[in-house]
Write an enzyme that holds these catalytic residues in place. Structure first.
Site, PDB file in Angstrom:
ATOM      1  N   GLY A  10       0.830  -1.211   0.000  1.00 18.98           N
ATOM      2  CA  GLY A  10       0.000   0.000   0.000  1.00 18.98           C
ATOM      3  C   GLY A  10       0.854   1.246   0.000  1.00 18.98           C
ATOM      4  N   ALA A  11       1.902   1.252  -0.828  1.00 17.43           N
ATOM      5  CA  ALA A  11       2.903   2.319  -0.788  1.00 17.43           C
ATOM      6  C   ALA A  11       2.609   3.496  -1.699  1.00 17.43           C
ATOM      7  CB  ALA A  11       4.282   1.738  -1.140  1.00 17.43           C
ATOM      8  N   SER A  13       0.232   5.785  -1.488  1.00 17.86           N
ATOM      9  CA  SER A  13      -0.327   6.987  -0.862  1.00 17.86           C
ATOM     10  C   SER A  13      -0.366   6.817   0.651  1.00 17.86           C
ATOM     11  CB  SER A  13      -1.754   7.246  -1.380  1.00 17.86           C
ATOM     12  OG  SER A  13      -2.611   6.179  -1.023  1.00 17.86           O
ATOM     13  N   GLY A  14      -0.800   7.887   1.329  1.00 15.50           N
ATOM     14  CA  GLY A  14      -1.052   7.823   2.757  1.00 15.50           C
ATOM     15  C   GLY A  14       0.095   7.333   3.608  1.00 15.50           C
ATOM     16  N   GLY A  16       1.439   4.396   3.815  1.00 15.05           N
ATOM     17  CA  GLY A  16       2.413   3.582   3.103  1.00 15.05           C
ATOM     18  C   GLY A  16       3.472   4.412   2.406  1.00 15.05           C
ATOM     19  N   SER A 138      -5.690  -1.089  13.895  1.00 12.87           N
ATOM     20  CA  SER A 138      -6.433   0.123  14.209  1.00 12.87           C
ATOM     21  C   SER A 138      -7.141  -0.036  15.544  1.00 12.87           C
ATOM     22  CB  SER A 138      -7.469   0.411  13.113  1.00 12.87           C
ATOM     23  OG  SER A 138      -8.366   1.433  13.502  1.00 12.87           O
ATOM     24  N   TYR A 163     -14.604  -3.820   8.517  1.00 10.96           N
ATOM     25  CA  TYR A 163     -13.294  -3.191   8.741  1.00 10.96           C
ATOM     26  C   TYR A 163     -12.796  -3.471  10.156  1.00 10.96           C
ATOM     27  CZ  TYR A 163      -9.707   0.356   9.348  1.00 10.96           C
ATOM     28  OH  TYR A 163      -8.522   0.994   9.617  1.00 10.96           O
TER      29      TYR A 163
END
Length: 288
Positions: A10-11, A13-14, A16, A138, A163
């Site tokens: 998940g690199a 954006s955000g 990552g 989370s 989630y």
């Protein structure tokens, strides 16, 4: 981190991307895993701009597909070593979607993908020891209601519950993984990054999107969200520490459900069945 090879899922954006930038600036050789090539190339250009070590490498994979997870693991197996694996990719959805493998999308991407990828890279991690596995969970795990008989939420789907359940699964996975890696020199930890201003929630329910929009000015930056990830990946303070759940660099106690060892073991067994993971790849389960 000079010369250490770090894989970040998940690199693009955000958290990552921020993690990749931070690790590269510390001298790590970063391999960013992204689903979209154009976004991935743009993100890794930012990583390359601050890299103190080798240029970053891009790997393209849709981690919701178990076949693509296996293909990715096969490519990463050719690495000389693997010092840090960061399982960051994840999402929340507003409606129930099914992957190419027939699994509920949130469960598949947020839990089955890191479960399978980590297990397939177990030999590489052990051979590179000391090595670290970090999984982004989370505080939403505290609202989970995990039914092992209906992990796909086929009977009563709710996007936020899906989630939350996946984030609880991340902690249970980390707990069991840490036990199975005992004595190998590989540690496994997870963390809550805080409420971060990223693209998170863009595919969530209307109420979730509205809440995020209203509270956006109070959210942490991606760099702030990545801080504990980078800490767990690089700090000598946590050398040898394993099986922990961290918030703002501090070891915290997760929910009672997250500490249920029998649930952790059973979830592992079910996940191994769903991903067709051979016993020989998983390592030994310890009792206690």
């Amino acid at each position: 981190m000079n010369g250490k090879i770090c894989v970040v899922t998940g690199a693009s954006s955000g958290i990552g991307k921020a993690t990749s930038v931070a690790l590269a600036s510390l001298g790590a050789d970063v391999i960013g895993v992204c689903r979209d090539k154009a976004r991935g190339e743009a993100a890794l250009a930012e990583v390359a701009a601050v890299a103190a070590g080798a240029p970053p490498r891009l790997e393209i994979a849709d981690l919701s597909s178990l076949r693509e997870v296996r293909d990715l693991a096969g490519r990463l197996a050719s690495l000389d070593r693997l010092d840090v694996l960061i399982n960051n990719a994840g999402l929340v959805l507003g409606d129930r979607r099914v992957t190419v493998d027939g699994y509920e999308y949130t469960f598949a991407l947020n839990h089955l993908a890191p479960f399978l990828l980590t297990n397939l890279l177990r030999g590489k991690l052990v051979g590179s020891a000391p090595a670290r596995v970090i999984t982004v969970s989370s505080s939403a795990h505290r609202g989970a209601r995990l039914d092992l008989a209906d992990l796909q939420l086929a009977r009563n789907f709710n996007g936020w519950r899906a989630y939350s359940n996946s984030k609880l699964a991340n902690i249970l996975f980390t707990t069991e993984l840490a036990e199975r890696l005992t004595g190998t020199g590989v540690t496994a930890n997870c963390l809550h990054p805080g409420a971060v201003n990223t693209g998170f929630g863009r595919d969530g329910s209307r109420m979730l999107r509205l809440g995020l929009d209203l509270g956006r000015s109070f959210l942490r930056t991606p760099g702030q969200g990545a801080d504990t990830v980078v800490y767990l990946a690089s700090s000598p303070d946590v050398e040898g520490a394993t099986g922990g759940y961290y918030v703002k660099r501090r070891l915290r106690t997760p929910s009672r459900e997250a500490r249920d060892r029998s649930t952790a073991r059973r979830l592992w067994e079910i996940s191994a069945e769903l991903t067709s993971l051979p016993d020989a790849v998983q390592g030994t389960a310890l009792s206690g």
